[in-house]
Design a protein around this motif. Structure first.
Motif, mmCIF file in Angstrom:
data_model
loop_
_atom_site.group_PDB
_atom_site.id
_atom_site.type_symbol
_atom_site.label_atom_id
_atom_site.label_comp_id
_atom_site.label_asym_id
_atom_site.label_seq_id
_atom_site.Cartn_x
_atom_site.Cartn_y
_atom_site.Cartn_z
ATOM 1 N N SER A 1 0.802 -1.053 0.187
ATOM 2 C CA SER A 1 -0.035 0.033 -0.281
ATOM 3 C C SER A 1 0.979 1.326 -0.184
ATOM 4 C CB SER A 1 -1.014 -0.075 1.253
ATOM 5 O OG SER A 1 -0.165 0.143 2.478
ATOM 6 N N ARG A 2 2.020 1.171 0.000
ATOM 7 C CA ARG A 2 2.827 2.415 0.457
ATOM 8 C C ARG A 2 2.828 3.227 -1.013
ATOM 9 N NH1 ARG A 2 8.292 -0.229 2.301
ATOM 10 N NH2 ARG A 2 7.173 -2.099 1.402
ATOM 11 N N GLY A 3 2.968 4.467 -1.130
ATOM 12 C CA GLY A 3 2.831 5.194 -2.145
ATOM 13 C C GLY A 3 4.397 5.201 -2.791
ATOM 14 N N ILE A 4 4.308 5.729 -4.240
ATOM 15 C CA ILE A 4 5.526 5.740 -5.012
ATOM 16 C C ILE A 4 6.125 7.346 -4.913
ATOM 17 C CG2 ILE A 4 6.540 5.723 -7.270
ATOM 18 C CD1 ILE A 4 4.441 3.397 -7.944
ATOM 19 N N VAL A 5 7.086 7.389 -4.634
ATOM 20 C CA VAL A 5 7.670 8.721 -4.344
ATOM 21 C C VAL A 5 8.618 9.160 -5.638
ATOM 22 C CG1 VAL A 5 9.258 10.092 -3.123
ATOM 23 C CG2 VAL A 5 7.977 8.416 -2.063
ATOM 24 N N ARG A 6 8.382 10.277 -6.355
ATOM 25 C CA ARG A 6 9.062 10.872 -7.543
ATOM 26 C C ARG A 6 9.549 12.296 -7.071
ATOM 27 N NH1 ARG A 6 3.536 9.596 -10.612
ATOM 28 N NH2 ARG A 6 3.037 10.674 -8.729
ATOM 29 N N GLY A 7 10.832 12.505 -7.520
ATOM 30 C CA GLY A 7 11.230 13.879 -7.124
ATOM 31 C C GLY A 7 12.059 14.475 -7.942
ATOM 32 N N PHE A 8 12.301 15.754 -8.170
ATOM 33 C CA PHE A 8 13.268 16.235 -8.888
ATOM 34 C C PHE A 8 13.860 17.560 -8.190
ATOM 35 C CE2 PHE A 8 14.483 19.928 -11.893
ATOM 36 C CZ PHE A 8 15.331 19.043 -12.603
ATOM 37 N N ASP A 9 15.209 17.828 -8.358
ATOM 38 C CA ASP A 9 15.850 18.943 -7.805
ATOM 39 C C ASP A 9 17.033 19.644 -8.708
ATOM 40 O OD1 ASP A 9 16.354 20.413 -5.152
ATOM 41 O OD2 ASP A 9 18.409 19.588 -5.746
ATOM 42 N N GLY A 10 16.706 20.873 -8.651
ATOM 43 C CA GLY A 10 18.045 21.615 -9.211
ATOM 44 C C GLY A 10 18.644 22.570 -8.443
ATOM 45 N N GLU A 11 20.027 22.662 -8.750
ATOM 46 C CA GLU A 11 20.832 23.630 -7.841
ATOM 47 C C GLU A 11 21.901 24.398 -8.785
ATOM 48 O OE1 GLU A 11 21.496 23.511 -3.589
ATOM 49 O OE2 GLU A 11 23.682 23.180 -4.318
ATOM 50 N N TRP A 12 21.883 25.604 -8.669
ATOM 51 C CA TRP A 12 22.819 26.262 -9.537
ATOM 52 C C TRP A 12 23.697 27.307 -8.570
ATOM 53 C CZ3 TRP A 12 21.373 30.993 -13.098
ATOM 54 C CH2 TRP A 12 22.403 31.446 -13.936
ATOM 55 N N ASP A 13 24.849 26.976 -8.704
ATOM 56 C CA ASP A 13 26.133 27.671 -7.987
ATOM 57 C C ASP A 13 26.628 28.843 -8.845
ATOM 58 O OD1 ASP A 13 28.302 28.805 -6.661
ATOM 59 O OD2 ASP A 13 28.791 26.963 -5.414
ATOM 60 N N LEU A 14 26.100 30.103 -8.868
ATOM 61 C CA LEU A 14 26.488 30.905 -9.682
ATOM 62 C C LEU A 14 28.305 31.187 -9.664
ATOM 63 C CD1 LEU A 14 23.662 31.700 -9.264
ATOM 64 C CD2 LEU A 14 23.895 34.098 -9.794
ATOM 65 N N ASN A 15 28.612 31.344 -8.437
ATOM 66 C CA ASN A 15 30.108 31.584 -8.272
ATOM 67 C C ASN A 15 31.265 30.398 -9.140
ATOM 68 O OD1 ASN A 15 28.888 32.429 -5.749
ATOM 69 N ND2 ASN A 15 30.884 33.585 -5.915
ATOM 70 N N GLN A 16 30.401 29.181 -9.345
ATOM 71 C CA GLN A 16 31.279 28.136 -10.169
ATOM 72 C C GLN A 16 30.972 28.355 -11.682
ATOM 73 O OE1 GLN A 16 30.902 24.015 -8.866
ATOM 74 N NE2 GLN A 16 30.814 24.538 -6.706
ATOM 75 N N SER A 17 29.704 28.781 -11.808
ATOM 76 C CA SER A 17 29.277 28.981 -13.475
ATOM 77 C C SER A 17 30.000 30.186 -13.915
ATOM 78 C CB SER A 17 27.875 29.184 -13.620
ATOM 79 O OG SER A 17 27.147 28.019 -12.989
ATOM 80 N N PHE A 18 30.175 31.164 -13.172
ATOM 81 C CA PHE A 18 30.762 32.316 -13.882
ATOM 82 C C PHE A 18 32.230 32.636 -13.480
ATOM 83 C CE2 PHE A 18 26.304 33.044 -13.884
ATOM 84 C CZ PHE A 18 25.973 33.196 -15.289
ATOM 85 N N SER A 19 33.203 32.675 -14.204
ATOM 86 C CA SER A 19 34.466 32.922 -14.072
ATOM 87 C C SER A 19 34.827 34.156 -13.325
ATOM 88 C CB SER A 19 35.505 32.628 -15.180
ATOM 89 O OG SER A 19 35.240 33.632 -16.132
ATOM 90 N N GLY A 20 34.118 35.103 -13.542
ATOM 91 C CA GLY A 20 34.053 36.450 -13.016
ATOM 92 C C GLY A 20 33.794 36.642 -11.670
ATOM 93 N N MET A 21 33.184 35.384 -10.976
ATOM 94 C CA MET A 21 32.616 35.537 -9.750
ATOM 95 C C MET A 21 33.473 34.386 -8.961
ATOM 96 S SD MET A 21 28.471 35.691 -10.129
ATOM 97 C CE MET A 21 28.135 35.523 -8.334
ATOM 98 N N SER A 22 34.379 33.645 -9.637
ATOM 99 C CA SER A 22 35.032 32.622 -8.480
ATOM 100 C C SER A 22 35.716 33.034 -7.554
ATOM 101 C CB SER A 22 35.942 31.885 -9.694
ATOM 102 O OG SER A 22 36.829 32.785 -10.359
ATOM 103 N N SER A 23 36.180 34.398 -7.765
ATOM 104 C CA SER A 23 36.981 34.699 -6.416
ATOM 105 C C SER A 23 36.347 36.159 -5.824
ATOM 106 C CB SER A 23 38.441 35.346 -6.787
ATOM 107 O OG SER A 23 38.322 36.359 -7.954
ATOM 108 N N SER A 24 34.910 36.301 -5.957
ATOM 109 C CA SER A 24 34.198 37.421 -5.621
ATOM 110 C C SER A 24 33.625 37.175 -4.053
ATOM 111 C CB SER A 24 32.891 37.516 -6.404
ATOM 112 O OG SER A 24 32.086 38.652 -5.823
ATOM 113 N N LYS A 25 33.587 38.149 -3.439
ATOM 114 C CA LYS A 25 33.357 38.042 -2.034
ATOM 115 C C LYS A 25 31.802 37.795 -1.941
ATOM 116 C CE LYS A 25 36.570 41.485 0.387
ATOM 117 N NZ LYS A 25 36.777 42.558 1.136
ATOM 118 N N PHE A 26 30.932 38.174 -3.083
ATOM 119 C CA PHE A 26 29.752 37.807 -3.340
ATOM 120 C C PHE A 26 29.585 35.984 -3.457
ATOM 121 C CE2 PHE A 26 25.500 37.698 -5.821
ATOM 122 C CZ PHE A 26 24.917 38.001 -4.625
#
Length: 575
Positions: free
Chosen positions: A175-200
């Motif tokens: 009787s247990r239900g089926i669990v389905r899930g999706f998650d997304g995460e975006w780290d802007l400091n890793q994606s943009f080279s100009g932000m890699s060493s930023s304090k922000f």
């Protein structure tokens, strides 16, 4: 499901063998084993009789975990045995077998896991699977997880499967239900080279989780698909950090919320500042009808899909731990403020080694419920239960804790830890004891360590708890039908002495005495003696004596531990 997982396993195995050469020299095997056993004896002094033991003279919990890795491939399994479960653990755990297994492959861009999955989306408001051995809790998801990293700093996850329910099979008719899930995460400091060493610093994320369970209820129309979503953001600049997550769940009538057709909401926000020797964090949380289970008939901690993180201080000493807080998924408003400061060494107050001071305040209130509807008149569609102003805070306090801790090394030989705690604890709500008086307690402890030599040390721990129960409660307590409500009430005193020979041996004796209990027959000594031996990664502990009734809580999840008397043995090892 089994055929699907087996097919995926064969495909994954073939892919791995074709992608890399089997190299046994580079493979790694590690694992751990633990056995906890207890012999129970009759002890009428604390109410332990033959009927209380129930014929179970022994309780044994054990597990063994083995993990294998080779390059990008990992696999593992966990064997468990409860023969029978120790006192305080759910009797449905009784049995033995392979409770958990998995295989995964991750090359940095794509990751696939089949089998039992432990994971968490954000703070866990809509999805968290984990196991806590000390509570007998395991809500792992048996199925599949896929991870895709299309670009630097971007992580996408998808999960699918059924949750563990003790030893119940995973068949299609279950009787247990089926669990389905999706998650997304975006780290802007890793994606943009100009932000890699930023304090922000900035990270954003979002999740969606749904369960499907066939409606078998003969009274109410239960939604067969229930969805929940969450959005989160983490920001930082220099020494400042801010994070917040909001979650929303559609109407999810269940046995846990008395079958009301109301949406669920939760939010957790945190603001912090830290530098060397100083840190402060402020957290606020609101939860409303956020119990989310894969079986609408589930109660207690069974089959939780999500997790409500606690934000109150976690006490580890025995007397303050008597009144540990359990999170309330149906509704709570909470805040915590913690300040950490180290008085610099070399100053008059800081002394030669410096002095650490921690001040913490946390409080949890009920939410305000307006326009309460009568669910008896709801028909097959039920009722919305109530309405609630999102920003309103109820006057009903569940829990409040103010404490201040001082840690100071007096000299090369002596180290002192002292703490004062002022506690408010709504036993009626937290422990589901209607009519129980509120606990208003003051607690103090001193933890003093003396280093005899480089290898030998002795530690003294003194604790006292002052309860608000007084003589006027005695008459009520003596006639009340449920005198167990008062088992842990009244003033307590506790002491512990521990002698250690590093790195192998330790021995300790301790006693807790509730000398101020309003019921004279409940004033008992809970004495224990322990000896332990440690060799490399193996630890053996033998303990004899009494255990008081109470609650054991880890991360806001709790289980009731009944009083017991006897001898226990714990063996833990890893490789």
């Amino acid at each position: 499901m089994r055929r699907f997982i087996l097919l995926l396993a064969l495909i994954a195995s073939a892919t791995i063998l074709n992608a890399q050469i089997l190299d046994l020299e580079n493979s790694q095997v590690n694992g751990s084993f633990q056995i906890d056993g207890q012999y129970y004896q009759v002890d009428e002094g604390i109410g332990i009789t033959e009927s209380t033991i129930g014929g179970n003279v022994f309780g044994i919990n054990g597990f063994g975990k083995i993990n294998y890795s080779l390059g990008n491939f990992n696999a593992g399994l966990r064997y468990e045995a409860y023969l029978p479960p120790m006192s305080g653990f759910d009797t449905r755990l009784e049995g033995c077998g392979i409770a958990n297994y998995f295989a995964s492959y991750d090359n940095g861009t794509i990751g696939i896991t089949i089998g039992d999955i432990y994971d968490q989306f954000g703070n866990g408001f809509v999805f968290r699977t984990y196991e806590e051995w000390s509570l007998g809790f395991d809500n792992s998801l048996r199925g599949m997880r896929a991870i895709y990293r299309p670009a630097q700093g971007v992580t996408l996850k998808a999960v699918y499967g059924k949750q563990r329910f003790y030893w119940a099979p995973y068949g299609a008719s279950e009787s247990r239900g089926i669990v389905r899930g999706f998650d997304g995460e975006w780290d802007l400091n890793q994606s943009f080279s100009g932000m890699s060493s930023s304090k922000f610093r900035a990270t954003i994320g979002g999740s969606f989780v749904s369960k499907y369970q066939k409606n078998t209820n003969n009274i109410y129309y239960i939604p067969e698909n229930v969805g929940a979503f969450a959005g989160r953001i983490n920001l930082g600049y220099g020494r400042f950090a801010f994070s917040t997550e909001y979650a929303y769940k559609i109407n999810d009538p269940s046995a846990f919320n008395n079958y009301i057709y109301k949406e669920g909401q939760a939010i957790l926000s945190s603001l912090s500042y830290s530098q060397k020797g100083f840190g402060v964090i402020l957290q606020v949380k609101r939860v409303d009808n956020m119990s989310f289970k894969s079986d609408y008939q589930g109660v207690k901690n069974d089959l939780d899909i999500n997790f409500i993180p606690p934000i109150n201080y976690t006490h580890t000493h025995s007397l303050p731990a008597i009144y540990s807080y359990a999170t309330q998924p149906l509704g709570e408003m909470a805040m915590q403020l913690q300040i950490n400061y180290t008085i610099p060494k070399g100053t008059i107050i800081g002394g030669k080694y410096g002095t650490k001071i921690t001040v913490d305040f946390s409080q949890v209130n009920d939410i305000v419920r307006d326009s309460i509807f009568n669910d008896v008149d709801g028909g097959i569609n039920g009722t919305p239960g109530y309405t609630s102003n999102f920003f309103a805070v109820s006057d009903h306090i569940f829990y409040r804790d103010f404490n201040i801790e001082i840690e100071r090394r007096l000299n090369k030989k002596w180290k002192l830890i002292a703490q004062y705690i002022n506690l408010y604890y709504d036993m009626a709500t937290i422990e589901n004891h209607p009519g129980a008086p509120v606990v208003k307690a003051n607690i103090g402890f001193v933890d003093l360590t003396y280093r005899i030599t480089n290898k030998q040390s002795i530690r003294l721990e003194l604790q006292h708890l002052w309860d608000n129960i007084n003589k006027s409660n005695t008459a009520e307590a003596s006639v009340i039908d449920h005198s167990d409500l008062y088992k842990k009430r009244g003033n307590w005193a506790a002491a512990l002495v521990e002698y250690s020979i590093s790195p192998k041996w330790f021995v300790s004796v301790a006693d807790k005495y509730n000398y101020g209990n309003p019921i004279v027959e409940n004033r008992d000594h809970y004495y224990t003696a322990s000896v332990g031996y440690i060799k490399e990664s193996t630890r053996i502990t033998l303990t004899g004596g009494r255990q008081s009734e109470g609650m054991v809580c880890v991360g806001g999840v709790c289980r009731v531990v009944p009083a017991s008397s006897g001898i226990s043995l714990s063996i833990v090892t890893s490789f």
